[in-house]
Design an enzyme around this catalytic site. Structure first.
Site, PDB file in Angstrom:
ATOM      1  N   ARG A  23     -27.654 -26.848 130.215  1.00 37.24           N
ATOM      2  CA  ARG A  23     -28.307 -25.758 129.351  1.00 37.24           C
ATOM      3  C   ARG A  23     -29.680 -26.449 128.826  1.00 37.24           C
ATOM      4  NH1 ARG A  23     -23.694 -25.604 125.215  1.00 37.24           N
ATOM      5  NH2 ARG A  23     -23.967 -27.736 125.439  1.00 37.24           N
ATOM      6  N   GLN A  46     -38.765 -24.721 100.169  1.00 36.50           N
ATOM      7  CA  GLN A  46     -39.266 -23.809 101.199  1.00 36.50           C
ATOM      8  C   GLN A  46     -39.641 -24.341 102.533  1.00 36.50           C
ATOM      9  OE1 GLN A  46     -42.685 -22.913  98.775  1.00 36.50           O
ATOM     10  NE2 GLN A  46     -44.271 -23.703 100.217  1.00 36.50           N
ATOM     11  N   ARG A  59     -56.645 -28.498 109.735  1.00 33.79           N
ATOM     12  CA  ARG A  59     -55.967 -28.229 108.578  1.00 33.79           C
ATOM     13  C   ARG A  59     -55.681 -29.496 107.823  1.00 33.79           C
ATOM     14  NH1 ARG A  59     -53.459 -22.673 108.326  1.00 33.79           N
ATOM     15  NH2 ARG A  59     -53.740 -21.683 110.314  1.00 33.79           N
ATOM     16  N   HIS A  62     -54.373 -31.899 102.345  1.00 37.65           N
ATOM     17  CA  HIS A  62     -53.986 -31.112 101.393  1.00 37.65           C
ATOM     18  C   HIS A  62     -52.657 -32.075 100.554  1.00 37.65           C
ATOM     19  CE1 HIS A  62     -54.807 -27.545 104.084  1.00 37.65           C
ATOM     20  NE2 HIS A  62     -55.905 -27.966 103.327  1.00 37.65           N
ATOM     21  N   LYS A  72     -43.051 -33.625 102.361  1.00 41.90           N
ATOM     22  CA  LYS A  72     -43.141 -32.648 103.750  1.00 41.90           C
ATOM     23  C   LYS A  72     -42.329 -33.389 104.499  1.00 41.90           C
ATOM     24  CE  LYS A  72     -47.472 -30.727 102.412  1.00 41.90           C
ATOM     25  NZ  LYS A  72     -48.923 -30.610 102.680  1.00 41.90           N
ATOM     26  N   HIS A 119     -51.843 -34.657 103.585  1.00 42.46           N
ATOM     27  CA  HIS A 119     -51.537 -34.192 104.792  1.00 42.46           C
ATOM     28  C   HIS A 119     -52.465 -33.485 105.691  1.00 42.46           C
ATOM     29  CE1 HIS A 119     -49.444 -32.140 107.852  1.00 42.46           C
ATOM     30  NE2 HIS A 119     -48.908 -33.104 108.277  1.00 42.46           N
ATOM     31  N   TYR A 132     -43.167 -26.903 108.273  1.00 43.40           N
ATOM     32  CA  TYR A 132     -43.083 -27.737 107.189  1.00 43.40           C
ATOM     33  C   TYR A 132     -42.036 -27.439 106.295  1.00 43.40           C
ATOM     34  CZ  TYR A 132     -48.338 -26.869 107.775  1.00 43.40           C
ATOM     35  OH  TYR A 132     -49.449 -26.789 108.449  1.00 43.40           O
ATOM     36  N   ASP A 168     -61.399 -26.476 103.338  1.00 44.83           N
ATOM     37  CA  ASP A 168     -61.037 -27.889 103.650  1.00 44.83           C
ATOM     38  C   ASP A 168     -62.496 -28.304 104.096  1.00 44.83           C
ATOM     39  OD1 ASP A 168     -58.515 -27.151 103.686  1.00 44.83           O
ATOM     40  OD2 ASP A 168     -58.081 -27.107 105.629  1.00 44.83           O
TER      41      ASP A 168
END
Length: 182
Positions: A23, A46, A59, A62, A72, A119, A132, A168
């Site tokens: 599979r 979250q 990105r 942060h 994270k 990060h 995340y 950024d």
């Protein structure tokens, strides 16, 4: 999951153990018991995702400051990214150092980013999506960032970003001595 220590204290590449058959494959991408056995944060407040249309999208870098510091687990679910973290924990043996890993849908790896580390990532392919798993809710008043190209860290990106937002791009350069004492 197989844990590979990174060059920043407390950071790991999480490699899923894939079980394959006709599979396809199956793998655990997050295991609270396995994280807890290594005294790592298991709390999940979250789960977020970012979609990045173009190769060369940056990105970062942060993080959230106390009292809303976050851990994270970051994984690339589509495409490929060069994932980076910088240790900004004043008491850490690896303070001011950075480490990186290539994350992709193909390799299935994730990065465990401990509290106190900034990060970010640079997309290596078009249509890259990053997921995340975050330990605390987003707290806008605790948001903090450092420049992706700050000479204080000397991050060696694989190439210059083509897409980066103004926030950024506009982070100030840091004074490592001032950061260590905060």
């Amino acid at each position: 999951m197989i844990f590979h220590e990174m060059e920043v204290e407390g950071a790991f590449i999480l490699e899923p153990e894939r079980h394959s058959d006709e599979r396809g494959w199956f793998a655990r991408t997050f295991g609270a018991e396995e994280l807890a056995a290594r005294h790592l944060v298991t709390r999940v407040a979250q789960i977020s995702a970012s979609h990045n249309t173009s190769r060369g999208t940056l990105r970062g870098m942060h993080m959230q400051l106390a009292p809303h510091e976050e851990t994270k687990v970051v994984r690339c679910t589509s495409g490929e990214v060069f994932d980076v973290l910088v240790d900004l924990r004043g008491s850490s043996n690896t303070f001011g150092r950075w480490t990186a890993a290539e994350l992709s849908r193909t390799n299935g790896h994730a990065v465990y980013v401990p509290e106190g580390c900034a990060h970010g990532f640079l997309t290596l392919a078009d249509e890259s999506e990053v997921e995340y798993v975050i330990s605390v809710p987003h707290a806008p008043d605790s948001a903090f960032g450092v420049r992706f190209d700050d000479p204080a860290f000397g991050i060696e990106w694989p190439f210059a970003p083509a897409v980066i937002n103004e926030r950024d791009r506009s982070y100030a350069s840091v004074d490592l001595d001032a950061l260590r004492s905060r």
